[in-house]
Design a protein around this motif. Structure first.
Motif, mmCIF file in Angstrom:
data_model
loop_
_atom_site.group_PDB
_atom_site.id
_atom_site.type_symbol
_atom_site.label_atom_id
_atom_site.label_comp_id
_atom_site.label_asym_id
_atom_site.label_seq_id
_atom_site.Cartn_x
_atom_site.Cartn_y
_atom_site.Cartn_z
ATOM 1 N N GLN A 145 3.984 -7.327 -1.586
ATOM 2 C CA GLN A 145 5.023 -7.726 -0.633
ATOM 3 C C GLN A 145 5.846 -6.521 -0.175
ATOM 4 O O GLN A 145 6.247 -6.448 0.985
ATOM 5 N N ARG A 146 6.089 -5.583 -1.068
ATOM 6 C CA ARG A 146 6.893 -4.413 -0.714
ATOM 7 C C ARG A 146 6.176 -3.495 0.268
ATOM 8 O O ARG A 146 6.827 -2.783 1.042
ATOM 9 N N ILE A 147 4.848 -3.494 0.240
ATOM 10 C CA ILE A 147 4.103 -2.638 1.165
ATOM 11 C C ILE A 147 3.617 -3.426 2.384
ATOM 12 O O ILE A 147 2.748 -2.956 3.128
ATOM 13 N N GLY A 148 4.184 -4.616 2.565
ATOM 14 C CA GLY A 148 3.868 -5.395 3.755
ATOM 15 C C GLY A 148 2.677 -6.300 3.646
ATOM 16 O O GLY A 148 2.193 -6.834 4.662
ATOM 17 N N LEU A 149 2.178 -6.515 2.409
ATOM 18 C CA LEU A 149 1.048 -7.425 2.221
ATOM 19 C C LEU A 149 1.561 -8.701 1.544
ATOM 20 O O LEU A 149 2.624 -9.168 1.877
ATOM 21 N N GLY A 150 0.810 -9.246 0.613
ATOM 22 C CA GLY A 150 1.268 -10.421 -0.106
ATOM 23 C C GLY A 150 1.302 -11.670 0.754
ATOM 24 O O GLY A 150 2.303 -12.381 0.795
ATOM 25 N N THR B 3 -3.080 -8.218 -1.742
ATOM 26 C CA THR B 3 -3.172 -8.754 -0.389
ATOM 27 C C THR B 3 -2.667 -10.190 -0.303
ATOM 28 O O THR B 3 -1.987 -10.569 0.649
ATOM 29 N N LEU B 4 -3.010 -10.988 -1.322
ATOM 30 C CA LEU B 4 -2.602 -12.386 -1.388
ATOM 31 C C LEU B 4 -1.612 -12.551 -2.536
ATOM 32 O O LEU B 4 -1.471 -11.677 -3.371
ATOM 33 N N ARG B 5 -0.969 -13.677 -2.593
ATOM 34 C CA ARG B 5 0.013 -13.900 -3.657
ATOM 35 C C ARG B 5 -0.617 -14.643 -4.826
ATOM 36 O O ARG B 5 -1.024 -15.796 -4.714
#
Length: 339
Positions: free
Chosen positions: A115-120, A195-197
């Protein structure tokens, strides 16, 4: 300025303690294996807690317990931890997944990095529902193959087999000398987790699927006050399982781990509450309850001689020496063939 104890910090605190405990157990087990293989090494007792990483053996030990009434003497700690997980699911949602399981902590940390690098990506809705079905298929496979597929004599023969006695040593060598396929699978899981949560916990873990089914019938759940809810969806964004809490009056889904992240994220303080048997309880109750149950069951197992293996040390030493020596030879031969 003193930091307030929030659900995320409380969860990370308990998760971190169990993760450090797992590292300590792993370190002690490595020393035990070194003692097995080296005549110069000092004696280190085998840590019984390593059996918590043998879920298949624990499942078979549970069937043995149900069919015979006897506690598994080979891996009693594994059976105890398995019973703790089942009991916590019945009483405290999937609190074992949310507060104790080391894989859950790693999955959450990778999701935070993503999430911090814009993914998640959240991957909610129908996509999430379809992917969640995968872990129930895996659970069904293990129950049918290992539970119903083994008769009583075959089950007993496996539990007391040299392979099951030394399953933890084989697991250690498996990760010490991973194959190319193993490394690829782990790499794919790490990339997916960034990439996914929480893909492993949400879609692939059969252990979590079993606990989720038990939590479904348990007395504890998140309650939502519809009249104060603004449908801002902050609860779903904060939820590790991407549960649409804002759509439900009572969150009884098998995916809820009881982490109270939704309660913390809700901008309306009176909208979301933790309930048990119709009464409002503090959000800390899940973590405190799971931790208390674990400590109580551990102390009970110690006092009733159902924690440490009851097999003679001389037998264990002989079987571990054989397993470690054979596995090391096989691993060396594999690397020689692939150089």
């Amino acid at each position: 300025m003193k930091k307030r104890l929030t659900p995320p910090r409380f969860q990370r605190l308990i998760q971190g303690l169990f993760f450090l405990l797992s590292l300590f157990i792993g370190w002690r087990f490595v020393l035990f294996c070194q003692w097995i293989l080296s005549s110069n090494a000092s004696f280190v007792a085998r840590p019984a807690g390593v059996e918590g990483f043998l879920p298949i053996s624990a499942l078979l030990g549970f069937k043995y317990f149900l069919t015979t009434g006897l506690y598994d003497p080979v891996h009693p700690a594994g059976l105890t931890i398995f019973l703790i997980a089942l009991g916590s699911a019945l009483l405290f949602r999937k609190g074992f997944c949310g507060y104790i399981c080391p894989a859950g902590l790693v999955s959450n940390l990778l999701a935070s990095v993503g999430q911090r690098i814009g993914l998640g990506w959240l991957a909610a809705g129908r996509i999430n529902a379809v992917l969640c079905f995968l872990k129930y298929l895996l659970l069904a496979f293990f129950i049918i193959a290992l539970g119903f597929g083994m008769s009583g004599p075959v089950l007993q023969q496996f539990l007391f087999s040299p392979y099951n006695m030394t399953a933890d040593a084989r697991m250690l060598l498996f990760f010490q000398h991973p194959s190319v396929i193993t490394l690829c699978v782990l790499g794919v899981l790490i990339i997916l987790s960034l990439t996914l949560r929480n893909p492993w916990c949400r879609w692939l873990c059969p252990y979590g699927a079993l606990l989720g089914l038990l939590a479904w019938i348990g007395p504890t759940a998140i309650h939502r006050q519809e009249d104060t809810c603004t449908n801002c969806k902050q609860c779903q964004r904060a939820c590790p399982s991407a549960i649409p809490v804002y759509r439900k009056t009572r969150v009884r889904t098998p995916e809820c781990i009881g982490c109270a992240q939704c309660i913390h994220a809700c901008p309306e303080p009176e909208t979301l509450h933790m309930h048990c048997a119709g009464r409002s309880i503090p959000w800390r109750s899940i973590g405190v309850g799971v931790l208390s149950l674990f400590l109580f069951a551990w102390l009970t197992a110690l006092t009733t001689d159902n924690w440490n293996s009851r097999l003679p040390l001389s037998m264990l030493k002989a079987q571990y020496a054989k397993a470690l020596s054979v596995s090391k030879t096989d691993s060396a031969a594999f690397f020689d063939r692939n150089q």
